[in-house]
Enzyme design. Structure first.
Site, PDB file in Angstrom:
ATOM      1  N   LYS A 209     -60.475  14.235 -52.961  1.00 35.81           N
ATOM      2  CA  LYS A 209     -60.967  15.526 -53.459  1.00 35.81           C
ATOM      3  C   LYS A 209     -61.257  15.449 -54.962  1.00 35.81           C
ATOM      4  O   LYS A 209     -62.312  15.821 -55.426  1.00 35.81           O
ATOM      5  CB  LYS A 209     -59.916  16.598 -53.156  1.00 35.81           C
ATOM      6  N   GLU A 215     -53.895   5.894 -56.459  1.00 35.94           N
ATOM      7  CA  GLU A 215     -53.801   5.020 -55.279  1.00 35.94           C
ATOM      8  C   GLU A 215     -55.189   4.745 -54.706  1.00 35.94           C
ATOM      9  O   GLU A 215     -55.555   3.608 -54.394  1.00 35.94           O
ATOM     10  CB  GLU A 215     -52.941   5.664 -54.175  1.00 35.94           C
ATOM     11  N   GLY A 271     -56.350  19.960 -50.209  1.00 31.94           N
ATOM     12  CA  GLY A 271     -56.328  18.610 -49.636  1.00 31.94           C
ATOM     13  C   GLY A 271     -55.739  18.585 -48.233  1.00 31.94           C
ATOM     14  O   GLY A 271     -56.285  17.974 -47.310  1.00 31.94           O
ATOM     15  N   ARG A 272     -54.624  19.270 -48.043  1.00 32.17           N
ATOM     16  CA  ARG A 272     -53.949  19.226 -46.737  1.00 32.17           C
ATOM     17  C   ARG A 272     -54.630  20.121 -45.696  1.00 32.17           C
ATOM     18  O   ARG A 272     -54.177  20.208 -44.563  1.00 32.17           O
ATOM     19  CB  ARG A 272     -52.477  19.608 -46.903  1.00 32.17           C
ATOM     20  N   GLU A 357     -45.796  20.349 -48.324  1.00 33.78           N
ATOM     21  CA  GLU A 357     -46.499  20.456 -49.603  1.00 33.78           C
ATOM     22  C   GLU A 357     -46.901  21.920 -49.849  1.00 33.78           C
ATOM     23  O   GLU A 357     -47.018  22.362 -50.984  1.00 33.78           O
ATOM     24  CB  GLU A 357     -47.737  19.545 -49.621  1.00 33.78           C
ATOM     25  N   HIS A 388     -34.302   8.567 -27.118  1.00 33.53           N
ATOM     26  CA  HIS A 388     -33.415   7.400 -27.146  1.00 33.53           C
ATOM     27  C   HIS A 388     -33.027   7.036 -28.569  1.00 33.53           C
ATOM     28  O   HIS A 388     -32.593   5.917 -28.831  1.00 33.53           O
ATOM     29  CB  HIS A 388     -34.096   6.227 -26.440  1.00 33.53           C
ATOM     30  N   LYS A 512     -46.162  11.311 -60.719  1.00 33.55           N
ATOM     31  CA  LYS A 512     -47.407  10.610 -61.065  1.00 33.55           C
ATOM     32  C   LYS A 512     -47.407  10.242 -62.550  1.00 33.55           C
ATOM     33  O   LYS A 512     -47.751   9.125 -62.925  1.00 33.55           O
ATOM     34  CB  LYS A 512     -48.613  11.542 -60.834  1.00 33.55           C
TER      35      LYS A 512
END
Ligand code: F6P
Length: 548
Positions: A209, A215, A271-272, A357, A388, A512
């Site tokens: 965005k 990253e 973003g999400r 977030e 399990h 960050k």
């Protein structure tokens, strides 16, 4: 849009607290015994989803009081403001309009006086054209060979959405194309993603965005080097192998991607909340534009439901209220989401960003510290694997863990008959788990099986573990859109009640900034003035280990 009265000071909150006291230990066996229609009476249909909330620790009064809290905290006013495009993201002064991404072509939704719907459809049309060309082998790489591999580079919302949805809809994808999703700045991620690919046939989709995320920019830079080394080609080769998905044309150009190869979205898409924006390009290439539009149709069904259904029949409202009930009145800290579908193996990870977030906040919309619990820890994996591993704790541990079970009546069509036959076994587990969680097994029932007395406490299941069951016929693109919209709006409802800004994410900033500060100490051994003694010692240990 600020809420003058804080939620926990409202009479509706107090009424819920008193009601919780009165209820004491809620016994689901008793609630079902008192109302033989509870199983059918506590269920909703939304689009293709059947939402059963009968196994929750609620009475009719609980639900009424929760709805009163929603009304008092103006959930519906805020909802309408969101759909109208008002700037309800107060700390960033932005509209929150992921719903515009799936609005029909003729809808009118204005931000600052401009109808955004034509822009949304213009990008969708460009994506369609591009996806069709790639799928048809008509988008060729620098050497003239068709693109066969698509690598999405992005992180957070620019990764989790398309990666989750690609996995979910693999059965609808073009199996002759290879899709990879790279997010981690750990070089191993990109290495593993490209090591068996031919650069001449590989397209990188750089999804960001802001186009400033370290990253993504780092991985995209390394991907460009890998590409040029593989092609033994000049810089111009990049144009055939890199496209960008972003709101930031300037940064895209600065990186060296032609803005003609950029698919745009806007600051009013969080973003999400973005995988149905241009961020979904990899997914559209995978499943094709028509199927992609079916996802949007699915989103729209639930948007309309959320916008118009009365509170008592409104599924996102109901799910949001149940979460508030457990989080604020039972002290539940976590919420499990347990899809009984291998294809939904990334769904809970996706929801973690969506929910945590959005609602992991400890100041309210006015900046005051909250004195009430906000978003839960969301966790879970696809069934039956969890059974399990960690279900023991849900069944017999000391914590209250509300859980959503998501399952389907039909397996995907392409499975062999033998594998399809496994589906009833999968779903038998699905139903058995919610049954066991709700009703447990009493000591008398255990004794009746001849269990020795000393083992009775160990084999007793208390029950009364709340679950909501979401069932659909099959996991289609539309159903996936419906599921995601259901959770998006659930998160919205909770944020509104807690009076927090669900659409900013300042909490990710500090880490960050510190990472940027620490990096030179790791690579160059630079002294960082003011570094705390613990981190300083760790940095020293790291450098020593590195140099051995
Ligand atoms: O983690 C913070 C965040 O801003 C997320 O909200 C976002 O989804 C992610 O980073 C990636 O951001 P971008 O798409 O700008 O690269």
């Amino acid at each position: 849009m600020s809420h003058i009265q804080r939620p926990h000071q409202r009479p509706e909150w107090t009424a819920l607290a008193e009601h919780r006291e009165e209820l004491g230990q809620v016994r689901l066996r008793e609630l079902f015994a008192a109302d033989t229609d509870r199983g059918t009476g506590h269920a909703l249909r939304v689009g293709d989803l059947y939402v059963d909330y009968s196994k929750n620790l609620v009475t009719d009064k609980t639900l009424r009081l929760l709805r009163e809290l929603a009304a008092a905290t103006d959930v519906f006013g805020l909802r309408d403001a969101m759909f109208r495009g008002e700037k309800i993201n107060v700390t960033e002064d932005r509209a929150v309009l992921h719903t515009a991404l799936r609005a029909s072509r003729d809808a009118v939704i204005e931000v600052d006086g401009e109808n955004v719907v034509p822009k949304v459809h213009a990008v969708l049309d460009r994506m369609t054209d591009f996806a069709d060309r790639v799928r048809a082998g008509k988008w060729t790489g620098y050497t003239g060979r068709p693109i066969r591999n698509i690598v999405n580079i992005g992180i957070g919302g620019s990764d989790l959405g398309p990666a989750m949805a690609y996995e979910a809809l693999r059965a609808y994808s073009d199996r002759s194309l290879t899709f990879r999703f790279v997010s981690n700045v750990d070089g191993a991620d990109l290495h593993e993603a490209v090591r068996d690919l031919d650069a001449a046939e590989t397209l990188f989709i750089v999804a960001s965005k802001t186009f400033t995320t370290i990253e993504t920019i780092t991985n995209a830079t390394s991907a460009r080097s890998w590409l040029l080394a593989g092609l033994e080609g000049p810089d111009e080769a990049v144009a055939r192998h890199f496209v960008a998905l972003s709101t930031n044309a300037e940064k895209v150009a600065e990186f060296g991607i032609d803005t003609a190869n950029m698919f745009e979205f806007w600051d009013w898409v969080g973003g999400r909340y973005s995988y149905d924006s241009a961020i979904g390009l990899s997914l559209m290439i995978a499943i094709g534009p028509d199927r992609y539009r079916e996802i949007l149709d699915g989103f729209r069904i639930v948007d309309e439901h959320f916008r118009t259904a009365p509170a008592e029949a409104n599924a996102p409202v109901l799910l949001g209220l149940l979460g508030v009930w457990y989080g604020n009145f039972f002290g539940a800290q976590t919420h499990a989401v347990l899809p009984y579908s291998h294809y939904l193996s990334k769904f809970t990870a996706y929801l973690q960003q969506l929910d945590m977030e959005s609602n992991g906040k400890s100041v309210d919309r006015d900046g005051h510290p909250v004195e009430w619990q906000t978003g839960p820890v969301v966790w879970g994996t696809s069934g039956t694997n969890g059974q399990h591993a960690y279900y023991q704790l849900i069944h017999q541990g000391t914590k209250l863990i509300p859980a959503d079970f998501i399952g389907f009546a039909e397996p995907v069509a392409e499975l062999s008959d033998e594998l399809k036959a496994q589906h009833d076994l999968l779903m038998a587990n699905f139903f058995a788990q919610t049954q066991a969680l709700a009703f447990g097994k009493t000591p008398d029932e255990v004794r009746a099986e001849g269990v020795p007395e000393e083992l009775v406490p160990h084999k007793t299941f208390r029950g009364d573990h709340p679950t909501t069951t979401i069932l659909a016929r099959e996991l289609t693109p539309s159903v996936l859109g419906q599921l995601v919209a259901l959770y998006e709006h659930k998160v919205f409802v909770q944020g509104a009640i807690w009076n927090i800004d669900s659409f900013d994410q300042w909490g990710v900033e500090l880490g960050k900034v510190l990472a940027k500060r620490v990096e030179p100490a790791l690579t160059e051994g630079t002294d960082i003035p003011g570094l705390d003694p613990s981190t300083k010692a760790l940095v020293t240990a790291y450098r020593e280990l590195k140099e051995v």
